[in-house]
Design an enzyme around this catalytic site. Sequence first.
Site, PDB file in Angstrom:
ATOM      1  N   ARG A   1       0.843  -1.186   0.000  1.00 40.19           N
ATOM      2  CA  ARG A   1       0.000   0.000   0.000  1.00 40.19           C
ATOM      3  C   ARG A   1       0.883   1.242   0.000  1.00 40.19           C
ATOM      4  NH1 ARG A   1      -3.353  -2.685  -1.692  1.00 40.19           N
ATOM      5  NH2 ARG A   1      -5.515  -2.996  -1.007  1.00 40.19           N
TER       6      ARG A   1
ATOM      7  N   ASP B   1       4.866  -0.488  -6.987  1.00 40.30           N
ATOM      8  CA  ASP B   1       3.614  -0.824  -7.677  1.00 40.30           C
ATOM      9  C   ASP B   1       2.454  -0.030  -7.112  1.00 40.30           C
ATOM     10  OD1 ASP B   1       2.117  -2.472  -9.595  1.00 40.30           O
ATOM     11  OD2 ASP B   1       1.199  -3.372  -7.810  1.00 40.30           O
TER      12      ASP B   1
ATOM     13  N   HIS C   1      -0.300  -0.341  -9.761  1.00 43.62           N
ATOM     14  CA  HIS C   1      -1.031  -1.229  -8.842  1.00 43.62           C
ATOM     15  C   HIS C   1      -1.558  -2.452  -9.588  1.00 43.62           C
ATOM     16  CE1 HIS C   1      -3.447  -1.197  -4.841  1.00 43.62           C
ATOM     17  NE2 HIS C   1      -3.126  -2.430  -5.193  1.00 43.62           N
TER      18      HIS C   1
END
Length: 346
Positions: free
Chosen positions: A251, A275, A312
């Site tokens: 996250r 990411d 992501h």
Amino acid sequence: TNESVACPDKVGQKWRSIMKITVYNCRDFDERELFLKYEKELGVEIQLCTCAPTQESAALSQGSLCISIITTAMPAELLETFASYGVKYIVTRSIGYDHIDIAAAKRLGITIANSPYGPNGVADYATMLILMTIRKMKSIEMRGAVQDYTLKGLQGRELKDLTVGVIGTGRIGRTVLSNLSGFGCKRIAYDIYENDEVKKSGVHYVTLDEMWQQADVISLHAPLTEENHHMIGEDAISKMKDGVMIINTARGGLIDSEALIRGIESGKIGGAGLDVVENEFGLYYNDRREDILDNRELYLLRSFPNVTVSHHMAFYTDDCVRTVARNAIMGCTYFAEGKENPWEVK
């Protein structure tokens, strides 16, 4: 039709007088056929919407006991609107659920669930980012694109000479540690809950301060909580090795973006593979080519030759897409039938 609220698409041969589920952010290119399949297999009604869940599109959920979302922020005000339409269950097609106001959902009587998938996709991606970062792959690709085939500045490092630290030893973190076992690197880990399986594999648990001091590469695999928000910030970075490399497939909020940028600019941080980034909601999974994005940190991070940023998508494999779609709908049926639901957020 208002472009931001696409028309729903009824799936299946007929509407049945049974549980109805509204699926938001449905991707036509990979999810639609799966939801069609699971609607028939599980005996439910599914209404597919390409739009995100918003105050305007919430009305599409009327008559639905359950809705499915991806990573759209779900604050209290939006949850209240869905509750007014009779929604009692919200499942996010992701492992993380920090984008949902859990306290507000509980107050409104809405059950929240996630859709876990196998750890291999994200773990493989994290391992790839580690290798790309220590071998300066972004710079290599940038030079190759303009036919610059020189070597100066591209000298990389070998994993056998490095200490790799993994923060978070859940399924994904453990799989990353397993992936790394064949590279000959020293592996250390941190988790508030130590795992016997990890210890037996020869990995040593350390404190966070020891992690900052010892690791050449740090890979994040922890959920985002109030307690660990910005766990990597100015203070943590100051304690790290010079040239440390940071990988994040968990996250964005685990890292203070401004502190990360300053660390890269000063050379304290030797590279990063990201990411996820802070404030990514509303950006990823949308075509924003013509837009000026309200995320200055993302622009800066993407500009560095030693930072790889992807949108992501570490999770995005064929196995994951199948698993997530099925678990999302299965969880809805468990909820409707009052069965034990392994994916409910307690």
